[in-house]
Write a protein that holds these residues in place. Structure first.
Motif, PDB file in Angstrom:
ATOM      1  N   GLN A 120      36.939  44.128  38.515  1.00 11.60           N
ATOM      2  CA  GLN A 120      37.017  45.487  39.058  1.00 11.60           C
ATOM      3  C   GLN A 120      37.353  45.468  40.549  1.00 11.60           C
ATOM      4  O   GLN A 120      38.159  46.272  41.036  1.00 11.60           O
ATOM      5  N   HIS A 121      36.744  44.521  41.277  1.00 11.19           N
ATOM      6  CA  HIS A 121      37.042  44.386  42.714  1.00 11.19           C
ATOM      7  C   HIS A 121      38.520  44.016  42.911  1.00 11.19           C
ATOM      8  O   HIS A 121      39.210  44.604  43.745  1.00 11.19           O
ATOM      9  N   GLU A 122      39.002  43.040  42.121  1.00  7.75           N
ATOM     10  CA  GLU A 122      40.387  42.575  42.290  1.00  7.75           C
ATOM     11  C   GLU A 122      41.387  43.623  41.809  1.00  7.75           C
ATOM     12  O   GLU A 122      42.439  43.811  42.424  1.00  7.75           O
ATOM     13  N   ASN A 123      41.072  44.299  40.701  1.00  8.52           N
ATOM     14  CA  ASN A 123      41.983  45.338  40.221  1.00  8.52           C
ATOM     15  C   ASN A 123      42.099  46.474  41.244  1.00  8.52           C
ATOM     16  O   ASN A 123      43.175  47.038  41.437  1.00  8.52           O
ATOM     17  N   ASP A 124      40.998  46.775  41.936  1.00 11.26           N
ATOM     18  CA  ASP A 124      41.043  47.751  43.038  1.00 11.26           C
ATOM     19  C   ASP A 124      42.088  47.344  44.071  1.00 11.26           C
ATOM     20  O   ASP A 124      42.836  48.186  44.569  1.00 11.26           O
ATOM     21  N   HIS A 125      42.119  46.044  44.406  1.00  9.55           N
ATOM     22  CA  HIS A 125      43.092  45.565  45.405  1.00  9.55           C
ATOM     23  C   HIS A 125      44.509  45.955  45.004  1.00  9.55           C
ATOM     24  O   HIS A 125      45.333  46.288  45.853  1.00  9.55           O
ATOM     25  N   LEU A 126      44.813  45.897  43.698  1.00  6.08           N
ATOM     26  CA  LEU A 126      46.170  46.189  43.236  1.00  6.08           C
ATOM     27  C   LEU A 126      46.502  47.672  43.384  1.00  6.08           C
ATOM     28  O   LEU A 126      47.666  48.061  43.357  1.00  6.08           O
TER      29      LEU A 126
ATOM     30  N   GLY B 245      31.568  40.988  48.832  1.00  3.36           N
ATOM     31  CA  GLY B 245      32.279  40.620  50.044  1.00  3.36           C
ATOM     32  C   GLY B 245      33.745  40.526  49.672  1.00  3.36           C
ATOM     33  O   GLY B 245      34.115  40.785  48.524  1.00  3.36           O
ATOM     34  N   CYS B 246      34.599  40.144  50.621  1.00  2.63           N
ATOM     35  CA  CYS B 246      36.033  40.108  50.351  1.00  2.63           C
ATOM     36  C   CYS B 246      36.689  39.119  51.294  1.00  2.63           C
ATOM     37  O   CYS B 246      36.378  39.099  52.488  1.00  2.63           O
ATOM     38  N   LEU B 247      37.604  38.302  50.750  1.00  2.00           N
ATOM     39  CA  LEU B 247      38.276  37.303  51.584  1.00  2.00           C
ATOM     40  C   LEU B 247      39.151  37.953  52.653  1.00  2.00           C
ATOM     41  O   LEU B 247      39.503  37.305  53.630  1.00  2.00           O
ATOM     42  N   SER B 248      39.464  39.244  52.485  1.00  2.77           N
ATOM     43  CA  SER B 248      40.257  39.951  53.494  1.00  2.77           C
ATOM     44  C   SER B 248      39.378  40.659  54.518  1.00  2.77           C
ATOM     45  O   SER B 248      39.891  41.302  55.446  1.00  2.77           O
TER      46      SER B 248
ATOM     47  N   THR C 113      48.040  41.055  46.493  1.00  2.25           N
ATOM     48  CA  THR C 113      48.188  41.841  47.726  1.00  2.25           C
ATOM     49  C   THR C 113      47.472  41.168  48.899  1.00  2.25           C
ATOM     50  O   THR C 113      47.854  41.356  50.051  1.00  2.25           O
ATOM     51  N   GLN C 114      46.439  40.356  48.599  1.00  3.87           N
ATOM     52  CA  GLN C 114      45.714  39.664  49.672  1.00  3.87           C
ATOM     53  C   GLN C 114      46.489  38.484  50.242  1.00  3.87           C
ATOM     54  O   GLN C 114      46.122  37.940  51.281  1.00  3.87           O
ATOM     55  N   VAL C 115      47.520  38.040  49.538  1.00  4.41           N
ATOM     56  CA  VAL C 115      48.398  37.009  50.094  1.00  4.41           C
ATOM     57  C   VAL C 115      49.764  37.639  50.393  1.00  4.41           C
ATOM     58  O   VAL C 115      50.793  36.971  50.359  1.00  4.41           O
TER      59      VAL C 115
END
Ligand code: ZN
Length: 194
Positions: A133-139, A91-94, A48-50
């Motif tokens: 957990q951070h990345e799964n949240d993004h989804l 932190g977050c790349l977005s 989702t970040q790309v």
């Protein structure tokens, strides 16, 4: 070429859809996600970040392209068995430049498919548990700013309005498509692969 989108781009709030299959095109997308992630010294990056509405994320806890053994690909991940509780700065790349403390389970189990389409189950702790957990949240359209403590939310407010002002400017200049155009693109991408 994939671009990392920034808050408050609507795709970051999209609940991503499971992928139907792993093929050469998906493998190419994943390779490009790793390259984008390394180019900004990231340790995790969700589709989702790309700007892709797919349930997929990549991780490398050392952000080290020379160590492929640390490259993880999680397709259609499912998290379970959370254990313990721990607070750490994220932190977050977005949301570049913004950091804040987030409370999460210390250990987590992840079941997913890898890039060869094989099912994998990993019990994770430490940094990898936090990354997945951070990345799964993004989804699920969830960002770490949603999980900040009330004090953390107050400290983040100014940075968030800066991101929002930048986004509005890009929209006015036509650099970001309208919500309707973005939604039409999600539909098209999901029709192809979900
Ligand atoms: Zn993130």
């Amino acid at each position: 070429m994939l671009t990392i989108i920034q808050y408050p781009h609507p795709t970051l709030r999209r609940v991503a859809k499971p992928l139907r299959r792993v093929d050469a095109e998906l493998q190419r997308i994943v390779r490009e996600m790793f390259d984008r992630m390394y180019s900004v010294k990231g340790i995790g990056l969700a589709a989702t970040q790309v700007d892709l509405p797919y349930r997929l994320f990549v991780a490398n806890p050392e952000s080290d392209p020379s160590n492929p053994e640390l490259e993880f690909v999680f397709i259609n991940p499912v998290l379970s068995k959370p254990k313990g509780q721990t607070e750490a700065e994220e932190g977050c790349l977005s949301l570049p430049g913004l950091y804040g403390d987030v409370n999460r389970p210390e250990k987590i189990t992840i079941e997913a498919y890898n890039l060869t389409g094989q099912p994998v189950t990993l019990e994770l702790g430490g940094l990898m548990a936090r990354i997945v957990q951070h990345e799964n949240d993004h989804l699920d359209g969830v960002l770490f700013i949603d999980r900040l403590t009330p004090t953390g939310q107050v400290s983040a407010r100014e940075a968030l309005s800066d991101f929002e002002a930048i986004f509005e400017g890009q929209r006015r200049r036509g650099e970001i498509p309208s919500d309707a155009e973005i939604a039409a693109r999600w539909d098209e991408l999901e029709r192809q692969r979900c």
